[in-house]
Design a protein around this motif. Structure first.
Motif, PDB file in Angstrom:
ATOM      1  N   SER A  96       0.837  -1.257   0.034  1.00  0.00           N
ATOM      2  CA  SER A  96      -0.155   0.186   0.093  1.00  0.00           C
ATOM      3  C   SER A  96       0.909   1.294   0.003  1.00  0.00           C
ATOM      4  CB  SER A  96      -0.820   0.053   1.085  1.00  0.00           C
ATOM      5  OG  SER A  96      -0.306  -0.353   2.307  1.00  0.00           O
ATOM      6  N   SER A 105      -2.634   6.320  -3.136  1.00  0.00           N
ATOM      7  CA  SER A 105      -2.840   5.314  -4.415  1.00  0.00           C
ATOM      8  C   SER A 105      -1.917   5.926  -5.847  1.00  0.00           C
ATOM      9  CB  SER A 105      -4.397   5.243  -4.786  1.00  0.00           C
ATOM     10  OG  SER A 105      -4.787   4.626  -3.918  1.00  0.00           O
ATOM     11  N   ARG A 116      -0.148  -7.185  -5.708  1.00  0.00           N
ATOM     12  CA  ARG A 116      -1.262  -6.492  -5.332  1.00  0.00           C
ATOM     13  C   ARG A 116      -1.272  -5.074  -4.576  1.00  0.00           C
ATOM     14  NH1 ARG A 116      -5.310  -9.967  -7.581  1.00  0.00           N
ATOM     15  NH2 ARG A 116      -4.055 -11.234  -8.612  1.00  0.00           N
ATOM     16  N   SER A 169      -2.967  -2.231  -2.377  1.00  0.00           N
ATOM     17  CA  SER A 169      -4.255  -1.840  -1.440  1.00  0.00           C
ATOM     18  C   SER A 169      -4.242  -0.645  -0.593  1.00  0.00           C
ATOM     19  CB  SER A 169      -4.293  -3.072  -0.514  1.00  0.00           C
ATOM     20  OG  SER A 169      -3.427  -3.077   0.326  1.00  0.00           O
ATOM     21  N   ASP A 170      -5.153  -0.330   0.075  1.00  0.00           N
ATOM     22  CA  ASP A 170      -4.955   0.578   1.095  1.00  0.00           C
ATOM     23  C   ASP A 170      -3.965  -0.103   2.235  1.00  0.00           C
ATOM     24  OD1 ASP A 170      -6.288   2.463  -0.234  1.00  0.00           O
ATOM     25  OD2 ASP A 170      -8.214   1.880   0.542  1.00  0.00           O
ATOM     26  N   ASP A 190      -9.411  -4.303   6.047  1.00  0.00           N
ATOM     27  CA  ASP A 190     -10.520  -4.581   5.234  1.00  0.00           C
ATOM     28  C   ASP A 190      -9.901  -4.631   3.568  1.00  0.00           C
ATOM     29  OD1 ASP A 190     -12.498  -4.748   7.002  1.00  0.00           O
ATOM     30  OD2 ASP A 190     -13.147  -2.648   6.482  1.00  0.00           O
ATOM     31  N   SER A 191      -8.770  -3.795   3.500  1.00  0.00           N
ATOM     32  CA  SER A 191      -7.985  -3.938   2.154  1.00  0.00           C
ATOM     33  C   SER A 191      -7.136  -5.271   2.148  1.00  0.00           C
ATOM     34  CB  SER A 191      -6.891  -2.861   2.061  1.00  0.00           C
ATOM     35  OG  SER A 191      -7.733  -1.606   2.324  1.00  0.00           O
ATOM     36  N   ALA A 206      -9.558  -7.806   1.380  1.00  0.00           N
ATOM     37  CA  ALA A 206     -10.181  -7.646  -0.107  1.00  0.00           C
ATOM     38  C   ALA A 206      -9.178  -8.370  -1.030  1.00  0.00           C
ATOM     39  CB  ALA A 206     -10.335  -6.348  -0.504  1.00  0.00           C
ATOM     40  N   ALA A 207      -7.888  -8.031  -0.711  1.00  0.00           N
ATOM     41  CA  ALA A 207      -6.722  -8.555  -1.551  1.00  0.00           C
ATOM     42  C   ALA A 207      -6.663  -9.994  -1.464  1.00  0.00           C
ATOM     43  CB  ALA A 207      -5.399  -7.891  -0.965  1.00  0.00           C
ATOM     44  N   LYS A 250      -9.504 -11.351  -3.408  1.00  0.00           N
ATOM     45  CA  LYS A 250      -9.244 -11.377  -4.560  1.00  0.00           C
ATOM     46  C   LYS A 250      -8.167 -12.571  -5.253  1.00  0.00           C
ATOM     47  CE  LYS A 250      -8.987  -7.850  -8.318  1.00  0.00           C
ATOM     48  NZ  LYS A 250      -8.744  -6.554  -8.800  1.00  0.00           N
ATOM     49  N   LEU A 259      -2.832  -5.281   7.018  1.00  0.00           N
ATOM     50  CA  LEU A 259      -2.898  -5.970   5.923  1.00  0.00           C
ATOM     51  C   LEU A 259      -2.909  -7.398   5.875  1.00  0.00           C
ATOM     52  CD1 LEU A 259      -0.949  -3.795   3.209  1.00  0.00           C
ATOM     53  CD2 LEU A 259      -3.580  -4.201   3.435  1.00  0.00           C
TER      54      LEU A 259
END
Length: 174
Positions: free
Chosen positions: A7, A11, A57, A59-60, A64-65, A68-69, A72, A90
């Motif tokens: 992250s 971004s 990947r 992410s933030d 939650d990031s 999600a990563a 995914k 993370l």
């Protein structure tokens, strides 16, 4: 195969390819994520492993990031047996995503975080993490800033880190 989830504030990278290119540029040190990616790439090279952009990947910084990563990676059926996350929070999110799919840590997938923060110590299993020295980093940054303001030329400094091995990693056969 080792996935890398990183992250960066704001971004600044559109995709993994741009992130990889940024890690090769002279401005790579502008983001700690690019420095960590360079370390990831160096470690892959040392063990004759190929850099695969599908395993990288962005992410933030939050839990939650990471979740999600991790989801995914699994949804895209990307095969991996380890994850290096840009921070412990993370990594904790990735751990949750794996647990929901009954993927055992570290038996099936090893996970490493960064910062050796409280989440690394309370995660189940406890998270292997890279410990930084924030006091030393801050002191060196202030010294460099003072030197620069005094008109001196300053060089990048590399501050040693320590790998704190806990229960989220294991050595794989083969």
């Amino acid at each position: 195969r080792i996935a890398f989830i990183a992250s960066a504030w704001g971004s600044p990278f559109a995709d993994a390819s741009e992130f990889i290119r940024a890690s090769e540029s002279s401005r790579a040190g502008a983001f700690s994520a690019t420095d960590r990616l360079r370390g990831y790439r160096q470690a892959l090279a040392e063990f004759n492993l190929e850099l695969e952009s599908e395993l990288i990947r962005l992410s933030d910084f939050g839990y939650d990031s990471g979740y999600a990563a991790g989801k995914k990676l699994m949804a895209e059926l990307v095969d991996f047996d380890a994850v290096i996350a840009g921070n412990d929070v993370l990594a904790a999110g990735v751990m949750r995503a794996l647990a929901e799919q009954n993927i055992k840590i570290p038996e099936k997938v090893s996970i490493i975080g960064f910062d050796d923060s409280i989440p690394a110590q309370i995660a189940i299993p406890q998270l292997t993490s890279v410990r930084q020295q924030p006091f030393l980093i801050g002191r060196e940054a202030m010294r460099m800033l003072a030197d620069r303001q005094a008109g001196k030329v300053v060089q990048d400094q590399i501050i040693d880190v320590e790998l704190i091995v806990r229960d989220s990693t294991s050595q794989k056969e083969g």
